[in-house]
Design a protein around this motif. Structure first.
Motif, PDB file in Angstrom:
ATOM      1  N   PHE A 121     -34.635 -34.917 -11.009  1.00  0.00           N
ATOM      2  CA  PHE A 121     -33.726 -35.070  -9.862  1.00  0.00           C
ATOM      3  C   PHE A 121     -32.559 -35.990 -10.215  1.00  0.00           C
ATOM      4  CE2 PHE A 121     -32.601 -37.785  -6.213  1.00  0.00           C
ATOM      5  CZ  PHE A 121     -31.975 -36.824  -5.432  1.00  0.00           C
ATOM      6  N   TRP A 176     -24.035 -28.473  -9.669  1.00  0.00           N
ATOM      7  CA  TRP A 176     -25.022 -27.441  -9.348  1.00  0.00           C
ATOM      8  C   TRP A 176     -24.707 -26.771  -8.025  1.00  0.00           C
ATOM      9  CZ3 TRP A 176     -28.234 -26.193 -13.148  1.00  0.00           C
ATOM     10  CH2 TRP A 176     -28.386 -27.142 -14.171  1.00  0.00           C
ATOM     11  N   PHE A 219     -21.834 -25.016  -6.165  1.00  0.00           N
ATOM     12  CA  PHE A 219     -20.466 -24.519  -6.212  1.00  0.00           C
ATOM     13  C   PHE A 219     -20.362 -23.177  -5.516  1.00  0.00           C
ATOM     14  CE2 PHE A 219     -22.724 -23.799 -10.159  1.00  0.00           C
ATOM     15  CZ  PHE A 219     -22.654 -22.425 -10.327  1.00  0.00           C
ATOM     16  N   PHE A 253     -36.026 -31.385  -6.257  1.00  0.00           N
ATOM     17  CA  PHE A 253     -35.019 -31.028  -5.247  1.00  0.00           C
ATOM     18  C   PHE A 253     -35.264 -31.824  -3.974  1.00  0.00           C
ATOM     19  CE2 PHE A 253     -35.397 -27.068  -7.786  1.00  0.00           C
ATOM     20  CZ  PHE A 253     -34.125 -27.085  -8.312  1.00  0.00           C
ATOM     21  N   ASN A 279     -33.622 -33.802  -2.231  1.00  0.00           N
ATOM     22  CA  ASN A 279     -32.603 -33.886  -1.175  1.00  0.00           C
ATOM     23  C   ASN A 279     -32.153 -32.529  -0.662  1.00  0.00           C
ATOM     24  OD1 ASN A 279     -31.209 -33.049  -3.352  1.00  0.00           O
ATOM     25  ND2 ASN A 279     -29.525 -34.505  -3.138  1.00  0.00           N
ATOM     26  N   ILE A 327     -37.127 -27.593   5.381  1.00  0.00           N
ATOM     27  CA  ILE A 327     -37.970 -28.341   6.317  1.00  0.00           C
ATOM     28  C   ILE A 327     -39.019 -27.382   6.878  1.00  0.00           C
ATOM     29  CG2 ILE A 327     -37.970 -29.691   8.434  1.00  0.00           C
ATOM     30  CD1 ILE A 327     -34.953 -30.232   7.841  1.00  0.00           C
ATOM     31  N   LYS A 343     -22.247 -18.878  -5.158  1.00  0.00           N
ATOM     32  CA  LYS A 343     -22.283 -18.613  -6.597  1.00  0.00           C
ATOM     33  C   LYS A 343     -23.320 -19.493  -7.291  1.00  0.00           C
ATOM     34  CE  LYS A 343     -17.616 -18.606  -6.540  1.00  0.00           C
ATOM     35  NZ  LYS A 343     -16.335 -19.080  -7.019  1.00  0.00           N
ATOM     36  N   GLY A 344     -23.445 -20.727  -6.823  1.00  0.00           N
ATOM     37  CA  GLY A 344     -24.377 -21.653  -7.454  1.00  0.00           C
ATOM     38  C   GLY A 344     -25.809 -21.468  -7.007  1.00  0.00           C
ATOM     39  N   GLN A 394     -26.906 -21.667  -3.921  1.00  0.00           N
ATOM     40  CA  GLN A 394     -27.242 -22.448  -2.724  1.00  0.00           C
ATOM     41  C   GLN A 394     -27.289 -21.523  -1.510  1.00  0.00           C
ATOM     42  OE1 GLN A 394     -27.431 -26.094  -2.799  1.00  0.00           O
ATOM     43  NE2 GLN A 394     -27.564 -25.648  -4.972  1.00  0.00           N
ATOM     44  N   ILE A 397     -28.399 -29.413   1.745  1.00  0.00           N
ATOM     45  CA  ILE A 397     -28.524 -30.846   1.462  1.00  0.00           C
ATOM     46  C   ILE A 397     -29.009 -31.610   2.694  1.00  0.00           C
ATOM     47  CG2 ILE A 397     -27.278 -32.875   0.595  1.00  0.00           C
ATOM     48  CD1 ILE A 397     -27.452 -30.566  -1.391  1.00  0.00           C
ATOM     49  N   LYS A 409     -15.888 -22.791   2.337  1.00  0.00           N
ATOM     50  CA  LYS A 409     -17.100 -22.400   1.602  1.00  0.00           C
ATOM     51  C   LYS A 409     -17.317 -20.904   1.681  1.00  0.00           C
ATOM     52  CE  LYS A 409     -20.262 -25.397  -0.021  1.00  0.00           C
ATOM     53  NZ  LYS A 409     -20.549 -25.771  -1.189  1.00  0.00           N
TER      54      LYS A 409
END
Lengths: 118, 326
Positions: A106, A116, A118, B56, B58, B62, B148-149, B151, B217, B235
């Motif tokens: 982490f 990480w 983007f 991970f 952060n 939940i 793209k990342g 997320q 996050i 975004k």
């Protein structure tokens, strides 16, 4: 011998008592999990107090199930220790290593030069 | 020569054979050691889960928001009620199991039959509940988009309530055909297409000015970060590559893919244990019915299979804590 035939009085009373304790502990866990009281968010030894409470209650439940339901209390010291101690020591070691490593990864993600998100 | 009786000189000692220091039958001892090794396997899985979670820490999903379904309560936010009910069912089937063992000690066949039967029913209800939980998890509820990342971005309104994709997105009539390996490049198929395209989501988002984007996050107080309208627009137009609905081993609308992978693997492995426990219980149940243990004058088989069944319950106690509570 702990399990001689005909030597057994009924344990039903104890069983229901243990079940009641297990139920109460589970209900407390669920209520805490839903409410998540602010006061228990304080960090104690790397973790939220609430999480420590969950873990301690879980270990208590595990103890009750093993000792009362699985009848570990009636086994000889040798069997008890060879099963319980082996498990506990190995699991503690594994947890320590993996959680420490996870925290390290982490930190690398967080402080490294690569993005990480983007 | 007085005698030919062989004396080893070890009588009464723990070593030298002929003694049972653990005072337990072979089968029961081996069941204990099997349980020990199985416990170590499960702890390996849970420790790996802990590793990924700390990695991970952060941005982990939940659990309260993921598992909030209850049968017949559609659209009602019921965090953890169902899994608590499942836990009760399993603990209760553990109780009936130990009652069966207790009745076995007193050689009361009919009582053993009744309690074993209740245990089996409890186990079947538990496995069924787990299947229902999987179904909800796989189907997903709100839908999300992926950057793209890798997320996951979810949609909320001004008050922070989640908004379903279907509530603000209308699918454009342009239909892109699913690329199957039978009618394209043969080694390159694709999964089922999502209901909406990214362009649909963007235009739907533009029309509803109250919508915001929620990232993976976590903030200081353990909530997910909600972006401002401008940041959300930015975004959405610049980094989103796909729409995600539901969860599987590759994509997961709830957040980190690893969360879904561990969910499927750990609860699946536990569910498999429950299933094999039910099968063992059924075998023993029929043996009890046929009077096998009555003839043997010992119900120790019920005790051994009971040990396994309690172990399954024990594992669930840990899975419940580390997956749903912590």
């Amino acid at each position: 011998m702990a399990h001689e035939v005909g030597h057994h009085e009924s344990n039903t009373k104890r069983i229901w008592k243990v079940f009641t304790i297990l139920s109460i502990v589970t209900i407390v866990e669920v209520i805490l999990g839903i409410i998540k009281p602010e006061a228990l968010n304080a960090k104690v030894a790397f973790m939220k107090l609430l999480n420590w409470i969950f873990i301690i209650l879980t270990l208590y439940k595990a103890y009750l199930i093993t000792w009362a339901f699985m009848h570990m209390e009636g086994e000889t010291k040798g069997l008890r220790r060879s099963v319980v101690w082996t498990g506990i020591f190995l699991i503690c070691y594994l947890m320590f290593i993996l959680l420490t490593e996870g925290d390290y990864v982490f930190e690398v993600y967080k402080n490294g030069y690569k993005s990480w998100d983007f | 020569m007085d005698t030919t009786v062989i004396k080893t000189g070890t009588e009464g000692n723990a070593w030298g054979g002929d003694s049972q220091p653990l005072k337990v039958s072979y089968g029961k001892m081996m069941m204990w050691f099997f349980i020990l090794s199985d416990a170590l396997t499960f702890s390996g899985f849970l420790a790996a889960y802990g590793f990924s979670r700390f990695k991970f820490i952060n941005s982990w999903p939940i659990a309260d928001e993921v598992f909030n379904h209850f049968p017949f309560l559609h659209g009602v936010d019921a965090p953890m009620y169902y899994v608590a009910l499942m836990t009760f069912i399993l603990i209760f089937s553990s109780v009936t199991m130990v009652l069966a063992v207790d009745a076995g000690h007193q050689m009361k066949k009919n009582k053993v039959v009744i309690y074993m039967f209740l245990t089996i029913i409890g186990g079947i209800i538990f496995v069924g509940s787990q299947a229902w939980e999987w179904k909800n998890f796989i189907k997903g509820e709100y839908g999300a988009v992926e950057t793209k990342g890798g997320q996951i971005l979810q949609f909320v309104d001004k008050d922070g309530h989640r908004v379903k994709l279907s509530d603000f997105v209308t699918a454009a009539p342009i239909v892109r055909e699913q690329h199957q390996n039978k009618n394209g490049i043969w080694f390159y198929g694709e999964k089922e297409l999502p209901t909406y395209t990214v362009d649909d989501v963007v235009s739907g988002f533009k029309k509803r000015s109250d919508l915001l984007i929620r990232t993976q996050i976590l903030t200081e107080d353990g909530k997910k970060t909600v972006l401002s309208r401008e940041a959300s627009m930015d975004k959405l137009t610049n980094s989103v590559v796909g729409v995600v609905e539901g969860a599987n081993l590759i994509k997961n609308e709830y957040g980190s893919t690893l969360f879904a992978n561990f969910f499927f693997f750990i609860t699946g492995f536990h569910g498999f244990h429950v299933f094999s426990g039910i099968v063992l219980n059924i075998i023993i149940f029929f043996n009890v019915l046929m009077g096998t243990y009555e003839k043997r004058k010992s119900y120790e088989m019920v005790e051994k299979v009971g040990l396994y069944w309690h172990f399954v319950d024990l594992v669930w106690v840990f899975v419940f804590t580390f997956f749903y509570l912590v």
